[in-house]
Each structure stands twice: as C-alpha cells, then as structure tokens.
Design a protein around this motif. Structure first.
Motif, short mmCIF file in Angstrom:
data_model
loop_
_atom_site.label_atom_id
_atom_site.label_comp_id
_atom_site.label_asym_id
_atom_site.label_seq_id
_atom_site.Cartn_x
_atom_site.Cartn_y
_atom_site.Cartn_z
N ARG A 40 -21.06 -27.86 -5.97
CA ARG A 40 -20.49 -26.88 -5.12
C ARG A 40 -21.32 -26.16 -4.10
O ARG A 40 -22.53 -26.29 -4.25
CB ARG A 40 -20.06 -25.85 -6.02
N ARG A 41 -20.59 -26.18 -2.80
CA ARG A 41 -21.52 -25.49 -1.78
C ARG A 41 -21.12 -24.07 -1.74
O ARG A 41 -19.78 -23.56 -1.86
CB ARG A 41 -21.08 -25.95 -0.20
N LEU A 42 -22.16 -23.08 -1.88
CA LEU A 42 -21.95 -21.58 -1.97
C LEU A 42 -22.24 -21.08 -0.71
O LEU A 42 -23.26 -21.33 0.04
CB LEU A 42 -23.01 -21.11 -3.08
N ALA A 43 -21.48 -20.56 0.13
CA ALA A 43 -21.38 -19.96 1.42
C ALA A 43 -22.43 -18.80 1.38
O ALA A 43 -22.77 -18.06 0.54
CB ALA A 43 -20.28 -19.35 1.87
N GLY A 44 -23.36 -18.61 2.53
CA GLY A 44 -24.40 -17.54 2.68
C GLY A 44 -24.02 -16.63 3.74
O GLY A 44 -22.96 -16.76 4.39
N ARG A 45 -24.37 -15.46 3.50
CA ARG A 45 -23.98 -14.22 4.64
C ARG A 45 -24.94 -14.47 5.67
O ARG A 45 -24.45 -14.32 6.77
CB ARG A 45 -24.07 -12.86 3.86
N THR A 46 -26.14 -14.62 5.44
CA THR A 46 -27.30 -14.63 6.56
C THR A 46 -27.89 -15.98 6.55
O THR A 46 -28.81 -16.19 7.12
CB THR A 46 -28.10 -13.49 6.45
N SER A 47 -27.61 -16.95 5.57
CA SER A 47 -28.37 -18.08 5.26
C SER A 47 -27.59 -19.02 5.48
O SER A 47 -26.26 -18.93 5.50
CB SER A 47 -29.19 -18.01 4.01
N GLY A 48 -28.11 -20.42 5.23
CA GLY A 48 -27.33 -21.82 5.15
C GLY A 48 -26.42 -21.74 3.96
O GLY A 48 -25.64 -22.81 3.61
N GLY A 49 -26.65 -20.88 3.19
CA GLY A 49 -25.94 -20.93 1.70
C GLY A 49 -26.75 -21.57 0.43
O GLY A 49 -28.09 -21.85 0.82
N GLN A 50 -26.06 -21.99 -0.48
CA GLN A 50 -26.94 -22.66 -1.68
C GLN A 50 -25.98 -23.80 -2.01
O GLN A 50 -24.73 -23.77 -1.80
CB GLN A 50 -27.07 -21.80 -2.79
N LEU A 51 -26.71 -24.53 -2.83
CA LEU A 51 -26.19 -25.91 -3.60
C LEU A 51 -26.27 -25.59 -4.87
O LEU A 51 -27.36 -25.29 -5.58
CB LEU A 51 -26.84 -27.16 -2.95
N LEU A 52 -24.96 -25.61 -5.76
CA LEU A 52 -25.10 -25.37 -7.28
C LEU A 52 -24.34 -26.58 -7.80
O LEU A 52 -23.40 -26.99 -7.33
CB LEU A 52 -24.13 -24.25 -7.58
N ALA A 53 -25.29 -27.27 -8.82
CA ALA A 53 -24.91 -28.56 -9.35
C ALA A 53 -25.11 -28.54 -10.95
O ALA A 53 -26.25 -27.98 -11.36
CB ALA A 53 -25.71 -29.95 -8.67
N ARG A 54 -23.98 -29.08 -11.60
CA ARG A 54 -24.13 -28.95 -13.07
C ARG A 54 -23.32 -29.95 -13.65
O ARG A 54 -22.47 -30.66 -12.96
CB ARG A 54 -23.74 -27.33 -13.40
#
Length: 367
Positions: A40-54
């Motif tokens: 999943r791509r998680l949106a960021g507020r002030t950054s490019g966001g995060q990547l969560l993999a499980r």
C-alpha cells in the motif's frame, strides 16, 4: 542485487522534493509485490508518503509481526547524477543514496524473496515500512512508525552498517537541536556605546557556557554550528542567532542538557534570550531486548561463516525511536562508505551475505 540498486539510485529522491519520491516508491512496490507481499502507498502531508508491505491477510492471521524499517529519501538534490553518476568500479557500486540507504532496501527485498522462494515461513509475519523523510527528521512519518512499532515483536533497521567491517549499530547517539536568539539594543559604537546592549557579546558568553557542557567520557558532544548577528561594524549588535547541535549516548544526559539549555538566561545588561527546540532523536541504548537481537545476529553470522562486530554510531535513525518501544537492531544494511559524501559506495560482494543475515534473523522464533 546490484542491478536493482543501480536502478533505484538513478531514481533521484531528495527529501525536500516530495514529488520525486513517487518513481522510487513505485519501483520498490513492484519488487515487494513480486516477493509475495500486499503493498500500500500511504499518502504524506509534507513528504512523498510511505510504502507499507505485509503478507496477505490470510497468511499473517494469528501470527505476531516483525518490522523491517528503512527510507528511500536521500540528501542529494535533483541533478546530482550529472556530477555523480551511478558506476561500478573495483567491485564497488557508486552513486547517490546507494549506501544511505537504498542498498539496505534492496537487501530487504532479496531477503524476503529468498524466504518466499525457499518456502520458509517466519514465526513472525514480516512487515516492511519505507518512509521518504528520514533525512529531514521523519516528521511526517513518525506517528505511523511508532504506531506500527507498538504492534511488533521486534524491529530490524536497514540503515547502512558501521564502517568497512560491516558492524551493527547497537548504540546510537541521540540528538538535540536548539535555536538561540539574543535580543539587545542598537547604538552607535563610537558616539553612544553605553546606550547599546550587545547581543553578540551575550551570545559569545552563551556559546562558551554551552561548550562547557561537553563530556567526551560520557559521549556528550556540543557543536554551535551556525552563528549570525549584528548590523554593521560600527553598530552595537541588536540581535544574534545561533544553532546548537547536541549528541548524547544516554537519555539521562539528554534530559539534563535539555533542562540546562531551556533554563539559560541572558546576563549582559539590556539583553534577553529566547530558546526553541529540544530532542530530535533519542539515543539508541543497549536494552536487554536489543542485546538479545544482537546475540541472535552473532549466531546467524557464525552460521553463515563471517565475523560480525558492533559499535556506536554518532548519527541518529528512526530506530532510535522504535527502540524505546520494542527490541530494535540497527545497521543491517549494506557494507560500504561515504554516507552524504561524493565517494558514496557499497561493496557489491557483501550484499548477498547481508541479505542472508537478515533472512536468518527474520526466521528467529517469536520469543
């Protein structure tokens, strides 16, 4: 492994350009999906966001979890490749961000891929979080990191190893950052100096007081890295600013120095002091849980047939925060040199053994 790392390095991803994070996160998402993880791509507020993999929900149900933690942002501005191209020389891969820390992300991908292809199922379900603002303090991603850490049995941080020998970072200095501003009163330095109040004079006194807090034996270092102030040479300075960086090995020293800095007062008549800032990252200390992970890493390295050392890093990482919550082992990334430097590189031949070390750690019992 080197091919994937070269591809990631060519996708420039400076921390301060959130839109630049998309291509590298997309490529990592594809690689992690190929390793059998739901991404999943998680949106960021002030950054490019995060990547969560499980693991897919059905494969992780009823199992505790363990976190692989890393970042895809670098300190290098867009256009760096023109002066610092990705290249292989003498068994080393050079390029912006290869050591800090895209190489660690590659090793994490390959460790998970190896477990999947060999049909090995860790007792703790792996979770991989990649943020894009670590180099600027992880302000946008920290809440998610801490929220995940509270649900984990352990955390493996894929920051680069310590030195050419590839040691793990079992201690890290914590950091405090402060901005100091002294306000005084301007006056002509020749005609009416007594009517002025020099902010620069007061700042000079404060800087000497701050440097007196250094204690090398306890691992406390002090650096006033930026100083500015005054208007002209013939004007008593009405204002002065300084930026302070403090590094500590123990939380008690962090708390003590934080209190001292906040309680500083201006002593030069007619001046006042304002202080902003505080703890940036806490120290990573040798907790019992962290030591247990280090011992597991030693056993794994022994089984793989290579020596593994440990040491203290002066810089901080997101692992410094997770260590306050859950056992954390840092420095599991690539062996190389040149973080934030033009000679940044990784030792290609060491990457498979580091990925294997991580894979064995992921197979450790849940505890």
């Amino acid at each position: 492994m080197a091919g994937l790392l070269a591809d990631l390095a060519r996708l420039e991803s400076p921390s301060h350009v959130p839109t630049a994070q998309g291509p590298v996160l997309d490529r990592l998402a594809d690689e992690l999906a190929a390793a059998g993880l739901a991404v999943r791509r998680l949106a960021g507020r002030t950054s490019g966001g995060q990547l969560l993999a499980r693991l897919p929900r059905g494969e992780r149900r009823g199992r505790p979890s363990q976190l692989l933690l890393g970042h895809c942002d670098t300190v290098w501005p867009l256009g760096t490749l023109a002066e610092m191209p990705v290249a292989v020389r003498d068994g080393r891969l050079y390029g912006p961000g290869v050591y800090d820390m895209k190489g660690g992300l590659v090793q994490g991908v390959f460790a998970l891929r190896a477990l999947r292809e060999l049909g090995l199922e860790p007792a703790c379900a792996p979770v991989f979080l990649i943020n894009s603002d670590e180099e600027i303090g992880s302000g946008d991603s920290m809440s998610r990191i801490l929220r995940l850490a509270r649900r984990m049995r352990r955390v493996f941080v894929l920051e680069p190893s310590l030195g050419p020998a590839g040691g793990l970072k079992t201690r890290r200095k914590g950091s405090l950052r402060f901005n100091l501003k002294v306000t005084g009163r301007a006056a002509h330095s020749g005609l009416d100096p007594e009517k002025g109040a020099s902010a620069v004079l007061e700042m000079a006194r404060l800087i000497l007081r701050l440097y007196a807090l250094a204690d090398p034996q306890r691992g406390v270092s002090i650096n006033v890295g930026v100083v500015s102030g005054g208007l002209r040479r013939n004007v008593v300075a009405p204002e002065a600013q300084a930026e302070l960086d403090v590094r500590v090995l123990q939380r008690e020293d962090a708390d003590r120095i934080d209190r001292i800095v906040r309680e500083l007062v201006a002593e030069t008549p007619g001046t006042s002091l304002a202080v902003e800032g505080g703890m940036d990252r806490p120290p990573l200390e040798k907790t019992p849980g962290n030591r247990a992970l280090w011992e597991a890493a030693q056993r794994a390295a022994g089984a793989l047939g290579f020596p593994l050392g440990e040491g203290t890093a002066g810089g901080a990482s997101d692992g410094s925060f997770t260590s306050r919550i859950v056992p954390t082992l840092d420095g599991l990334g690539v062996v190389g040199d040149g973080a934030h430097a033009v000679h940044e590189h990784v030792e290609i031949a060491r990457m498979p053994e580091r990925a294997a070390l991580l894979a064995l750690l992921l197979l450790e019992p849940a505890g």
